[in-house]
Design a protein around this motif. Structure first.
Motif, PDB file in Angstrom:
ATOM      1  N   LEU A  18       0.819  -1.212   0.000  1.00  0.00           N
ATOM      2  CA  LEU A  18       0.000   0.000   0.000  1.00  0.00           C
ATOM      3  C   LEU A  18       0.853   1.263   0.000  1.00  0.00           C
ATOM      4  O   LEU A  18       0.544   2.238  -0.693  1.00  0.00           O
ATOM      5  N   SER A  19       1.935   1.251   0.752  1.00  0.00           N
ATOM      6  CA  SER A  19       2.827   2.406   0.803  1.00  0.00           C
ATOM      7  C   SER A  19       3.507   2.641  -0.548  1.00  0.00           C
ATOM      8  O   SER A  19       3.587   3.778  -1.021  1.00  0.00           O
ATOM      9  N   LEU A  20       3.995   1.566  -1.156  1.00  0.00           N
ATOM     10  CA  LEU A  20       4.666   1.728  -2.448  1.00  0.00           C
ATOM     11  C   LEU A  20       3.668   2.132  -3.533  1.00  0.00           C
ATOM     12  O   LEU A  20       3.980   2.966  -4.384  1.00  0.00           O
ATOM     13  N   ALA A  21       2.459   1.584  -3.493  1.00  0.00           N
ATOM     14  CA  ALA A  21       1.427   2.000  -4.441  1.00  0.00           C
ATOM     15  C   ALA A  21       1.113   3.485  -4.278  1.00  0.00           C
ATOM     16  O   ALA A  21       0.934   4.208  -5.263  1.00  0.00           O
ATOM     17  N   ALA A  22       1.070   3.968  -3.040  1.00  0.00           N
ATOM     18  CA  ALA A  22       0.806   5.394  -2.801  1.00  0.00           C
ATOM     19  C   ALA A  22       1.908   6.269  -3.401  1.00  0.00           C
ATOM     20  O   ALA A  22       1.622   7.315  -3.990  1.00  0.00           O
ATOM     21  N   PHE A  23       3.164   5.842  -3.268  1.00  0.00           N
ATOM     22  CA  PHE A  23       4.280   6.593  -3.863  1.00  0.00           C
ATOM     23  C   PHE A  23       4.089   6.701  -5.378  1.00  0.00           C
ATOM     24  O   PHE A  23       4.133   7.792  -5.955  1.00  0.00           O
ATOM     25  N   TYR A  24       3.868   5.563  -6.042  1.00  0.00           N
ATOM     26  CA  TYR A  24       3.721   5.585  -7.497  1.00  0.00           C
ATOM     27  C   TYR A  24       2.426   6.268  -7.932  1.00  0.00           C
ATOM     28  O   TYR A  24       2.381   6.878  -8.999  1.00  0.00           O
ATOM     29  N   GLN A  25       1.384   6.210  -7.125  1.00  0.00           N
ATOM     30  CA  GLN A  25       0.148   6.920  -7.458  1.00  0.00           C
ATOM     31  C   GLN A  25       0.399   8.421  -7.469  1.00  0.00           C
ATOM     32  O   GLN A  25      -0.026   9.122  -8.380  1.00  0.00           O
ATOM     33  N   GLN A  26       1.126   8.915  -6.457  1.00  0.00           N
ATOM     34  CA  GLN A  26       1.449  10.347  -6.418  1.00  0.00           C
ATOM     35  C   GLN A  26       2.383  10.722  -7.561  1.00  0.00           C
ATOM     36  O   GLN A  26       2.279  11.808  -8.123  1.00  0.00           O
ATOM     37  N   ALA A  27       3.293   9.830  -7.920  1.00  0.00           N
ATOM     38  CA  ALA A  27       4.262  10.117  -8.980  1.00  0.00           C
ATOM     39  C   ALA A  27       3.635  10.102 -10.365  1.00  0.00           C
ATOM     40  O   ALA A  27       4.017  10.896 -11.225  1.00  0.00           O
ATOM     41  N   THR A  28       2.664   9.203 -10.598  1.00  0.00           N
ATOM     42  CA  THR A  28       2.121   9.014 -11.944  1.00  0.00           C
ATOM     43  C   THR A  28       0.701   9.512 -12.138  1.00  0.00           C
ATOM     44  O   THR A  28       0.276   9.701 -13.280  1.00  0.00           O
ATOM     45  N   GLY A  29      -0.054   9.650 -11.062  1.00  0.00           N
ATOM     46  CA  GLY A  29      -1.459  10.018 -11.184  1.00  0.00           C
ATOM     47  C   GLY A  29      -2.366   8.855 -11.540  1.00  0.00           C
ATOM     48  O   GLY A  29      -3.564   9.042 -11.756  1.00  0.00           O
ATOM     49  N   LEU A  30      -1.830   7.637 -11.604  1.00  0.00           N
ATOM     50  CA  LEU A  30      -2.651   6.469 -11.898  1.00  0.00           C
ATOM     51  C   LEU A  30      -3.611   6.208 -10.736  1.00  0.00           C
ATOM     52  O   LEU A  30      -3.304   6.518  -9.590  1.00  0.00           O
ATOM     53  N   GLU A  31      -4.736   5.608 -11.049  1.00  0.00           N
ATOM     54  CA  GLU A  31      -5.769   5.345 -10.051  1.00  0.00           C
ATOM     55  C   GLU A  31      -5.504   4.037  -9.322  1.00  0.00           C
ATOM     56  O   GLU A  31      -5.150   3.032  -9.950  1.00  0.00           O
ATOM     57  N   PRO A  32      -5.706   4.013  -7.999  1.00  0.00           N
ATOM     58  CA  PRO A  32      -5.538   2.764  -7.246  1.00  0.00           C
ATOM     59  C   PRO A  32      -6.586   1.723  -7.656  1.00  0.00           C
ATOM     60  O   PRO A  32      -7.732   2.069  -7.947  1.00  0.00           O
ATOM     61  N   HIS A  33      -6.172   0.485  -7.713  1.00  0.00           N
ATOM     62  CA  HIS A  33      -7.104  -0.610  -7.992  1.00  0.00           C
ATOM     63  C   HIS A  33      -8.016  -0.774  -6.778  1.00  0.00           C
ATOM     64  O   HIS A  33      -7.540  -0.744  -5.634  1.00  0.00           O
ATOM     65  N   PRO A  34      -9.315  -0.941  -6.974  1.00  0.00           N
ATOM     66  CA  PRO A  34     -10.248  -0.977  -5.838  1.00  0.00           C
ATOM     67  C   PRO A  34     -10.060  -2.170  -4.895  1.00  0.00           C
ATOM     68  O   PRO A  34     -10.497  -2.124  -3.751  1.00  0.00           O
ATOM     69  N   LYS A  35      -9.401  -3.214  -5.326  1.00  0.00           N
ATOM     70  CA  LYS A  35      -9.213  -4.382  -4.467  1.00  0.00           C
ATOM     71  C   LYS A  35      -7.822  -4.438  -3.851  1.00  0.00           C
ATOM     72  O   LYS A  35      -7.397  -5.484  -3.372  1.00  0.00           O
ATOM     73  N   SER A  36      -7.108  -3.327  -3.828  1.00  0.00           N
ATOM     74  CA  SER A  36      -5.779  -3.291  -3.215  1.00  0.00           C
ATOM     75  C   SER A  36      -5.898  -3.555  -1.722  1.00  0.00           C
ATOM     76  O   SER A  36      -6.859  -3.125  -1.075  1.00  0.00           O
ATOM     77  N   ASP A  37      -4.929  -4.297  -1.187  1.00  0.00           N
ATOM     78  CA  ASP A  37      -4.905  -4.551   0.252  1.00  0.00           C
ATOM     79  C   ASP A  37      -3.458  -4.635   0.732  1.00  0.00           C
ATOM     80  O   ASP A  37      -2.530  -4.357  -0.030  1.00  0.00           O
ATOM     81  N   ALA A  38      -3.262  -5.015   1.962  1.00  0.00           N
ATOM     82  CA  ALA A  38      -1.931  -5.013   2.567  1.00  0.00           C
ATOM     83  C   ALA A  38      -0.991  -6.035   1.943  1.00  0.00           C
ATOM     84  O   ALA A  38       0.229  -5.922   2.084  1.00  0.00           O
ATOM     85  N   ASP A  39      -1.508  -7.035   1.248  1.00  0.00           N
ATOM     86  CA  ASP A  39      -0.655  -8.045   0.623  1.00  0.00           C
ATOM     87  C   ASP A  39      -0.406  -7.793  -0.864  1.00  0.00           C
ATOM     88  O   ASP A  39       0.604  -8.231  -1.403  1.00  0.00           O
ATOM     89  N   PHE A  40      -1.341  -7.124  -1.529  1.00  0.00           N
ATOM     90  CA  PHE A  40      -1.187  -6.829  -2.948  1.00  0.00           C
ATOM     91  C   PHE A  40      -1.962  -5.562  -3.272  1.00  0.00           C
ATOM     92  O   PHE A  40      -3.157  -5.465  -3.003  1.00  0.00           O
ATOM     93  N   ALA A  41      -1.255  -4.610  -3.839  1.00  0.00           N
ATOM     94  CA  ALA A  41      -1.887  -3.356  -4.256  1.00  0.00           C
ATOM     95  C   ALA A  41      -1.548  -3.127  -5.728  1.00  0.00           C
ATOM     96  O   ALA A  41      -0.563  -3.665  -6.236  1.00  0.00           O
ATOM     97  N   ALA A  42      -2.357  -2.337  -6.406  1.00  0.00           N
ATOM     98  CA  ALA A  42      -2.114  -2.079  -7.821  1.00  0.00           C
ATOM     99  C   ALA A  42      -2.619  -0.700  -8.208  1.00  0.00           C
ATOM    100  O   ALA A  42      -3.464  -0.116  -7.535  1.00  0.00           O
ATOM    101  N   LEU A  43      -2.079  -0.213  -9.317  1.00  0.00           N
ATOM    102  CA  LEU A  43      -2.516   1.039  -9.928  1.00  0.00           C
ATOM    103  C   LEU A  43      -2.966   0.724 -11.347  1.00  0.00           C
ATOM    104  O   LEU A  43      -2.304  -0.031 -12.062  1.00  0.00           O
TER     105      LEU A  43
END
Length: 123
Positions: A18-43
């Protein structure tokens, strides 16, 4: 004819998806995947490609430029202005290794989990 393949995802190992997804979300503007959780997150990207981040126990960050822990892959991002993009990403938590092979043409940064990635001038 060989089967057609379309790249659908790139997934990075990390200690905190989740932390790494947040970094790349801020960097790229991509939208978080709605099923992201503590074990697997996606943009999500509009064309269907997504960047995934999966939790790995005992994760060891790549060491760059030495290959004590190989980088295995790195991402490249096209930017309009190297200096501006670098400054913004450093403010978001990226790191900048001392070794910069062609700093006038591209920049090597590391994400908060230690993965190297490059900024290259678009066009």
């Amino acid at each position: 004819m060989p089967p057609q393949m379309k790249l659908s995802a790139i997934t990075l190992d990390c200690p905190d998806p989740l932390s790494l997804a947040a970094f790349y979300q801020q960097a790229t503007g991509l939208e978080p995947h709605p099923k992201s959780d503590a074990d697997f997150a996606a943009l999500n990207r509009a064309d269907g490609l997504f960047i995934g981040f999966q939790r790995v126990d005992d994760y060891r960050a790549p060491s760059w430029p030495d290959q004590t822990v190989p980088q295995q892959l790195h991402l490249c991002f096209a930017v309009d202005d190297l200096n501006e993009a670098e400054t913004r990403l450093l403010e978001l938590g990226a790191g900048k290794p001392d070794h910069q092979p062609h700093e006038e043409r591209w920049r090597v940064l590391t994400d908060p989990a230690g993965h190297p990635f490059c900024l290259v001038v678009s066009g």
